[in-house]
Design a protein around this motif. Structure first.
Motif, PDB file in Angstrom:
ATOM      1  N   UNK A 135      -6.954   6.588 -14.519  1.00 19.23           N
ATOM      2  CA  UNK A 135      -7.080   6.085 -13.224  1.00 19.23           C
ATOM      3  C   UNK A 135      -6.012   5.287 -12.835  1.00 19.23           C
ATOM      4  N   UNK A 136      -5.474   5.420 -11.880  1.00 13.37           N
ATOM      5  CA  UNK A 136      -4.272   4.652 -11.404  1.00 13.37           C
ATOM      6  C   UNK A 136      -4.073   4.069  -9.843  1.00 13.37           C
ATOM      7  N   UNK A 137      -5.123   4.518  -9.207  1.00 16.50           N
ATOM      8  CA  UNK A 137      -5.376   4.264  -7.631  1.00 16.50           C
ATOM      9  C   UNK A 137      -5.366   2.708  -7.576  1.00 16.50           C
ATOM     10  N   UNK A 138      -4.622   2.074  -6.515  1.00 16.82           N
ATOM     11  CA  UNK A 138      -5.025   0.866  -5.962  1.00 16.82           C
ATOM     12  C   UNK A 138      -6.412   0.699  -5.687  1.00 16.82           C
ATOM     13  N   UNK A 139      -7.168  -0.670  -5.626  1.00 19.86           N
ATOM     14  CA  UNK A 139      -8.431  -0.565  -5.034  1.00 19.86           C
ATOM     15  C   UNK A 139      -8.854  -1.752  -4.239  1.00 19.86           C
ATOM     16  N   UNK A 140      -7.488  -2.279  -3.581  1.00 18.55           N
ATOM     17  CA  UNK A 140      -7.692  -3.197  -2.647  1.00 18.55           C
ATOM     18  C   UNK A 140      -6.351  -3.072  -1.809  1.00 18.55           C
ATOM     19  N   UNK A 141      -6.448  -3.706  -0.638  1.00 15.90           N
ATOM     20  CA  UNK A 141      -5.222  -3.481   0.364  1.00 15.90           C
ATOM     21  C   UNK A 141      -4.035  -4.238  -0.161  1.00 15.90           C
ATOM     22  N   UNK A 142      -3.908  -5.192  -1.087  1.00 17.04           N
ATOM     23  CA  UNK A 142      -2.693  -5.544  -1.395  1.00 17.04           C
ATOM     24  C   UNK A 142      -1.910  -4.416  -2.399  1.00 17.04           C
ATOM     25  N   UNK A 143      -2.762  -3.834  -3.241  1.00 16.04           N
ATOM     26  CA  UNK A 143      -2.310  -2.978  -4.036  1.00 16.04           C
ATOM     27  C   UNK A 143      -1.545  -1.705  -3.281  1.00 16.04           C
ATOM     28  N   UNK A 144      -2.234  -1.402  -2.123  1.00 23.16           N
ATOM     29  CA  UNK A 144      -1.968  -0.258  -1.371  1.00 23.16           C
ATOM     30  C   UNK A 144      -0.732  -0.628  -0.483  1.00 23.16           C
ATOM     31  N   UNK A 145      -0.515  -1.813  -0.037  1.00 23.31           N
ATOM     32  CA  UNK A 145       0.392  -2.273   0.506  1.00 23.31           C
ATOM     33  C   UNK A 145       1.982  -2.411  -0.388  1.00 23.31           C
ATOM     34  N   UNK A 146       1.722  -2.505  -1.675  1.00 18.79           N
ATOM     35  CA  UNK A 146       2.710  -2.439  -2.443  1.00 18.79           C
ATOM     36  C   UNK A 146       3.096  -1.041  -2.698  1.00 18.79           C
ATOM     37  N   UNK A 147       2.309  -0.045  -2.921  1.00 20.75           N
ATOM     38  CA  UNK A 147       2.546   1.356  -2.979  1.00 20.75           C
ATOM     39  C   UNK A 147       3.281   1.636  -1.717  1.00 20.75           C
ATOM     40  N   UNK A 148       2.874   1.326  -0.648  1.00 23.64           N
ATOM     41  CA  UNK A 148       3.566   1.821   0.841  1.00 23.64           C
ATOM     42  C   UNK A 148       5.101   1.320   0.641  1.00 23.64           C
ATOM     43  N   UNK A 149       5.166  -0.097   0.233  1.00 21.24           N
ATOM     44  CA  UNK A 149       6.504  -0.738   0.183  1.00 21.24           C
ATOM     45  C   UNK A 149       7.462   0.225  -0.809  1.00 21.24           C
ATOM     46  N   UNK A 150       6.790   0.606  -1.698  1.00 19.95           N
ATOM     47  CA  UNK A 150       7.651   1.482  -2.796  1.00 19.95           C
ATOM     48  C   UNK A 150       7.934   2.949  -2.385  1.00 19.95           C
ATOM     49  N   UNK A 151       7.211   3.380  -1.743  1.00 23.32           N
ATOM     50  CA  UNK A 151       7.614   4.748  -1.020  1.00 23.32           C
ATOM     51  C   UNK A 151       8.475   4.720   0.053  1.00 23.32           C
ATOM     52  N   UNK A 152       8.209   3.703   0.906  1.00 22.22           N
ATOM     53  CA  UNK A 152       9.656   3.323   1.848  1.00 22.22           C
ATOM     54  C   UNK A 152      10.817   3.184   1.168  1.00 22.22           C
ATOM     55  N   UNK A 153      10.864   2.485   0.245  1.00 20.45           N
ATOM     56  CA  UNK A 153      12.074   2.145  -0.406  1.00 20.45           C
ATOM     57  C   UNK A 153      12.875   3.136  -1.314  1.00 20.45           C
ATOM     58  N   UNK A 154      11.894   4.086  -1.995  1.00 20.07           N
ATOM     59  CA  UNK A 154      12.419   5.026  -2.962  1.00 20.07           C
ATOM     60  C   UNK A 154      12.253   6.490  -2.810  1.00 20.07           C
ATOM     61  N   UNK A 155      11.250   6.702  -1.885  1.00 19.52           N
ATOM     62  CA  UNK A 155      10.872   8.063  -1.747  1.00 19.52           C
ATOM     63  C   UNK A 155      11.474   8.547  -0.201  1.00 19.52           C
ATOM     64  N   UNK A 156      11.008   7.849   0.741  1.00 19.30           N
ATOM     65  CA  UNK A 156      11.129   8.334   2.122  1.00 19.30           C
ATOM     66  C   UNK A 156      12.520   8.803   2.383  1.00 19.30           C
TER      67      UNK A 156
END
Length: 510
Positions: A223-244
Motif C-alpha cells: 500500500x503506497x497511497x498518501x493518506x493526508x494532504x501533505x503527502x498528496x501535495x508532495x505527490x503533486x509537486x513530483x508529478x509537475x516536476x518530473x512527469x508533466x
C-alpha cells in the motif's frame, strides 16, 4: 452556552475549509465522522480503496482536533458505530443533545436521498470545492441540442483565464489532443508516482481491512497511497516536476511493463478533498509559463480537470438519480468472471485488469479503450460495468464514475456525454500499446481461429446495433465499409463473433 450543532464530514470531504466547517463554531459545535458499514459495503469496494479512505479519515479527524475542533469519530470495528450515516448522526445527536446538523452537499444521489430521509434537521451547504460556480453548468447546458465537453471547456477557460492570452487561447488553439496520441517505448528513466510508506495509523487500518473485508476484490498490500494532504501535495509537486513535460505526448499510450507512464495518479487525492483542482491547473499553467513544460502537455492535463472533471460532474447532477439505470443499447450480458481475476489470454485485458486488481488504478485509456471497449463490444449490461468501475478504482465516486462509464464508455445514455460509442477493433490497441506483440491472439486477423476477439466483436457490435446507431453521422463511413464487405466475409466475421460470445456465456477462458 447553547446546544451544539453537529457538523457532518464525509470520507470524500477531507478539506479543512469545507463549507460545513466554515459554517461551524469550534467552541460550540461537534464534527461527526464515521467509518460506517453501509458506505464501505454498498458495493464491494477494492481493499485499497477502503484502506485509503479510512486511513485518510482518521488522519483528517486528528488534524481537526489539533485545530481546535471536537470530533466524534466512529470506527468501523467499534460496536457502537451505527451502520449508516443517518444512524451515526442520530446516535451523536442524542448523545450531545444537539441542535441540528450542518452538512456539505453529498456528491452522490444515493447519499443525498439518505440524508433527506434522515429524521433530523439538516442544513445543507453547497460543495464549492469544484471550479464550476453553482448553477454554471445548468445555465450553460440550457437550450443546447447536444452537450459537448469541448465547448464547455472553452467557456471554462474563458471564465478562469487558464491558458488564455487575453481573449485568445494560449498558442492560438484550444485543444492539442491531436498531438497527444503517441505510442510509448519503455524508458528506464521514466518517472513513477510518489510512493508513501504506511505509518502507524495506516498500518492499523490495513490490519482492519485485512480482517473485515477479506472477501472484497483486489490486493491490499503493498500500500503506497498518501493518506493526508501533505503527502498528496508532495505527490503533486513530483508529478509537475518530473512527469508533466511528457504527459501530453504519451497520455494515451499503454505499456506492459509500465503501469503509470507519465500519468499523475492524483485523481484519488483530488476526489477525496486533499488537492484543490483549480490550484493544480494553475500549477500546471505555471510550468508552461516558466518554460518547464510544453503547451500540449499542460493543455492536455488542464483539459482533464477543468474540462472533463467539471463536465461529468455537471452531467451527473443534471441527469438525475436514474442515470445509472440507462441502457440505450439494451445490453444484457453479465460481466465476465475474468474482470475479477484477470484470467484471460487477451494480453491487453490481462494487463489492464491485473494492474487494476493490484493497484486499484488504471489510467484513462486502459479504462475507456480496453476494459470499457471490450464490455461495450460484448454487450455487457452497463449497470454491471458501472458497478465494477465503482468498486475497483480508488478514485471512483459515482458522480465522476457514472458519466464516464454509462455515458462515455458504454453509450448507455444514448449520446448525452459522447456523440458516438467508443467502439474500436484491436487495431487501436495495437497502435497505442505493446500488448499485441506478446498476445495469444493475432491482432491482424479479423475473424476465425486465433483472431483478436476485439476484431469480430467490433463489427458484430455495429451490425446488431444498426437500428440504434445507423443514423449516427459519425458512424456513416464505418457502416459503408461494412456494407461494401463481401457477404461471405461478413458472415465469417459474425460467426467468429458468435463463437467469442458463446465462450463468454459459457465462462470459458478466452
Amino acid at each position: 452556552m447553547s446546544a451544539p450543532r453537529l457538523i457532518l464530514v464525509l470520507g470524500d470531504q477531507l478539506t479543512p475549509d469545507l463549507s460545513a466547517l466554515r459554517a461551524g463554531d469550534r467552541a460550540r459545535d461537534i464534527v461527526v465522522m464515521a467509518e460506517v458499514r453501509d458506505e464501505a459495503t454498498y458495493v464491494r469496494h477494492h481493499k485499497k480503496k477502503i484502506a485509503f479512505i479510512f486511513a485518510s479519515m482518521r488522519k483528517f479527524a486528528a488534524a481537526l482536533e489539533a485545530d481546535g475542533w471536537r470530533v466524534a469519530y466512529g470506527r468501523y470495528d467499534d460496536e457502537a458505530t451505527a451502520r449508516s450515516i443517518c444512524g451515526e448522526l442520530m446516535r451523536r445527536h442524542q448523545a450531545f443533545d444537539a441542535d441540528g446538523v450542518i452538512a456539505t452537499e453529498c456528491g452522490e444521489w444515493r447519499l443525498r436521498a439518505a440524508l433527506e430521509a434522515c429524521p433530523l434537521t439538516i442544513e445543507t451547504k453547497p460543495d464549492d470545492r469544484f471550479i464550476t460556480p453553482p448553477g454554471f453548468f445548468r445555465q450553460w447546458a440550457e437550450g443546447r441540442k447536444a452537450l459537448r465537453m469541448e465547448y464547455f471547456y472553452r467557456e471554462m477557460r474563458k471564465a478562469t483565464g487558464l491558458l488564455m492570452d487575453g481573449d485568445e487561447p494560449a498558442g492560438k488553439r484550444w485543444n492539442y489532443d491531436s498531438e497527444n496520441r503517441k505510442a510509448a517505448e519503455r524508458d528506464l528513466l521514466m518517472p513513477a508516482p510518489m510512493r508513501h510508506a504506511p505509518d502507524a495509523v495506516t498500518e492499523e487500518v490495513l490490519d482492519l481491512v485485512e480482517r473485515a473485508f477479506a472477501d472484497h476484490p483486489g490486493a491490499l498490500r503493498p500500500f503506497w497511497f498518501a493518506t493526508d494532504a501533505r503527502g498528496a501535495k508532495r505527490a503533486a509537486a513530483k508529478f509537475m516536476r518530473e512527469a508533466l513535460p511528457r504527459f501530453g505526448d504519451y497520455q494515451d499510450a499503454m505499456l506492459t511493463d509500465d503501469r503509470f507512464l507519465y500519468h499523475s495518479v492524483l485523481s484519488l487525492y483530488i476526489n477525496v478533498g486533499f488537492l484543490d483542482p483549480l490550484d493544480l491547473c494553475r500549477q500546471a499553467e505555471a510550468e508552461y509559463r516558466e518554460g518547464r513544460a510544453p503547451l500540449n502537455a499542460v493543455e492536455g492535463y488542464v483539459r482533464q480537470i477543468l474540462g472533463w472533471r467539471e463536465f461529468v460532474r455537471g452531467i451527473y447532477d443534471r441527469e438525475g438519480p436514474d442515470y445509472t439505470a440507462r441502457n440505450h443499447l439494451k445490453a444484457k450480458r453479465p460481466l465476465p468472471d475474468f474482470y475479477w481475476t484477470a484470467e484471460t489470454d487477451m494480453a491487453c485485458m490481462k494487463a489492464a485488469i491485473g494492474e487494476t486488481l493490484e493497484e486499484a488504478y488504471a489510467h484513462h485509456i486502459q479504462r475507456l479503450m480496453v476494459t470499457g471497449t471490450f464490455a461495450l463490444l460484448a454487450g455487457i449490461d452497463p449497470h454491471a460495468v458501472h458497478e465494477w468501475y465503482l468498486e475497483i478504482y480508488a478514485d471512483a465516486y459515482e458522480w465522476v464514475e457514472a458519466p464516464n462509464v454509462i455515458g462515455m464508455s458504454q453509450f448507455a445514455d444514448g449520446g448525452v456525454v459522447g456523440s458516438k460509442p467508443y467502439a474500436a477493433s484491436g487495431a487501436y490497441i495495437d497502435r497505442m500499446s505493446d500488448y499485441c506483440g506478446h498476445c495469444a491472439y493475432d491482432v491482424k486477423r479479423r475473424h476465425g481461429e486465433g483472431a483478436c476477439p476485439f476484431n469480430p466483436l467490433y463489427w458484430d457490435f455495429l451490425d446488431r446495433n444498426r437500428k440504434r446507431l445507423g443514423d449516427n453521422p459519425r458512424l456513416a463511413q464505418i457502416y459503408r465499409n461494412w456494407d461494401r464487405m463481401d457477404a461471405d466475409r461478413r458472415g465469417e466475421v459474425l460467426a467468429s463473433a458468435k463463437d467469442v460470445l458463446k465462450a463468454i456465456d459459457a465462462k470459458a477462458r478466452i
